[in-house]
Write an enzyme that holds these catalytic residues in place. Structure first.
Site, PDB file in Angstrom:
ATOM      1  N   HIS A 141       0.712  -1.258   0.043  1.00 24.68           N
ATOM      2  CA  HIS A 141       0.134  -0.248   0.411  1.00 24.68           C
ATOM      3  C   HIS A 141       1.116   1.098   0.047  1.00 24.68           C
ATOM      4  CE1 HIS A 141       0.530   1.873   4.028  1.00 24.68           C
ATOM      5  NE2 HIS A 141       0.413   1.063   4.473  1.00 24.68           N
ATOM      6  N   CYS A 142       0.360   2.355  -0.064  1.00 23.72           N
ATOM      7  CA  CYS A 142       0.904   3.341  -0.066  1.00 23.72           C
ATOM      8  C   CYS A 142       0.085   4.492   0.464  1.00 23.72           C
ATOM      9  CB  CYS A 142       1.178   4.567  -1.421  1.00 23.72           C
ATOM     10  SG  CYS A 142       0.732   4.626  -3.433  1.00 23.72           S
ATOM     11  N   TRP A 143      -0.197   5.847   0.353  1.00 24.51           N
ATOM     12  CA  TRP A 143      -0.925   6.970   0.896  1.00 24.51           C
ATOM     13  C   TRP A 143      -2.121   6.570   0.683  1.00 24.51           C
ATOM     14  CZ3 TRP A 143      -3.103   9.344   4.670  1.00 24.51           C
ATOM     15  CH2 TRP A 143      -4.134  10.288   4.287  1.00 24.51           C
ATOM     16  N   TYR A 155      -3.084   4.013   1.836  1.00 28.75           N
ATOM     17  CA  TYR A 155      -3.522   4.179   3.658  1.00 28.75           C
ATOM     18  C   TYR A 155      -4.389   5.135   4.297  1.00 28.75           C
ATOM     19  CZ  TYR A 155      -2.163   6.081   8.417  1.00 28.75           C
ATOM     20  OH  TYR A 155      -2.092   6.097   9.949  1.00 28.75           O
TER      21      TYR A 155
END
Length: 342
Positions: free
Chosen positions: A93-95, A122
């Site tokens: 995952h990232c932001w 996130y």
């Protein structure tokens, strides 16, 4: 193969698969999914460079800069992923579930990994955590003057099949000017919320959950207001322990603490203690008279506690004549059963 999944599916799989957080180190440090490992596609400086390019030059030039930074590191990313996930199955995952996690997912997929990508990133996780604080819970609040041994008896409750969340343990702070003594560095409020939400997800919301009475601030960590408001309206069991025992308990604990740390703690409440009491407390620290120092500090904390307790709606007093945590835990449970709280 890259499979995009919901936050509920992602967290379920996180029990058995590695979670790779592709955000920059600074983002990870502020708050993260507790089981996630930092696996940044860009350093903090590189992220800033790409972000500046995006603002000043637009999407396409920023993407090219990002690819220039990403390209030379691709083989190292695959090597690291092989070490972290020898079964070649990972969660990423990232932001916001955008380009960073997308690029990392593509690379690992190309390298033979089965990749699960978090929809919404996130940010979706944070929204999900906040939803947990809005849910109704059957809370039981354990309260009492400073030194009553509330925290000490908490570990004995799960042995009797009770659900417990140790707020001070999660916040790494005991909630007073002395609260950081002997504790690790505090998490940010964001990460404290992540830890707290994770604990709530493990529990059955239809059964009682024991929490220690806290202010909305535990050190620098802030309680989520919806959950804090529920705590204020929940039944409170107040441990009534003789002051002499409380003083002895705290004095024994502080005997092992550096005098400079105690001095700093007293100076934090100087305005509330007043000049004379502060002077006497500092002298007591210097001469090693910890009982006197504790008595002076409690003159403030007991007043503050009494003020806060008056705001509670459902208060039950339990008289205790010792600070033995195992014995007191048994008495607390018997008292709760007597009043049909459990």
């Amino acid at each position: 193969m890259v499979q995009s999944i919901t936050i509920e599916e992602f967290l379920k799989l996180s029990d058995k698969l590695p979670v790779l957080d592709a955000r920059a180190p600074k983002e990870y440090a502020v708050g993260r999914i507790p089981v996630a490992q930092s696996f940044p596609i860009f350093s903090d400086e590189e992220r800033a460079t790409v972000g500046t390019a995006y603002k000043q030059q637009g999407h396409d030039p920023a993407v090219l800069i990002g690819l220039d930074l990403f390209g030379p590191k691709m083989s190292e990313f695959v090597k690291q992923a092989n070490k972290l996930a020898p079964e070649k199955e990972v969660l990423v995952h990232c932001w916001r579930g955008g380009m960073r996690s997308g690029a990392m997912a593509w690379l690992l997929d190309f390298s033979g990994f089965k990749v699960y990508l978090l929809q919404g990133g996130y940010k979706a996780y944070r929204q999900y955590i906040h939803q947990q604080f809005e849910r109704p819970y059957k809370l039981l609040i354990l309260s009492g003057f400073t030194g009553s041994g509330k925290t000490d008896l908490l570990p004995y409750l799960p042995e009797q099949h009770q659900q417990v969340i140790d707020l001070e343990g999660l916040a790494s702070h005991k909630g007073s000017a002395f609260g950081s003594i002997g504790m690790a560095a505090q998490p940010s409020t964001e990460h404290f919320e992540n830890l707290l939400g994770t604990e709530l997800l493990k529990l059955d919301s239809t059964k009682p959950i024991w929490l220690e009475d806290e202010s909305i601030s535990i050190g620098r960590a802030q309680m989520p207001k919806p959950l804090f408001d529920q705590m204020q309206q929940s039944p409170v069991i107040v441990l009534q322990v003789p002051q002499k025992l409380r003083v002895q308990k705290l004095a024994e604990e502080y005997c092992r603490t550096d005098k400079a740390i105690l001095t700093t703690a007293i100076l934090k409440i100087k305005k509330r203690l007043g000049g004379l009491a502060t002077k006497e407390a500092l002298e007591a620290i210097e001469t090693g008279d910890m009982e006197k120092m504790v008595e002076i500090a409690l003159s403030y904390y007991d007043k503050a506690y009494t003020f806060e307790l008056a705001k509670k709606q459902h208060v039950l007093q339990l008289e205790l004549q010792s600070i033995n945590p195992e014995e007191n835990a048994a008495k607390v449970l018997a008292f709760a059963k007597q009043h049909q709280l459990i």
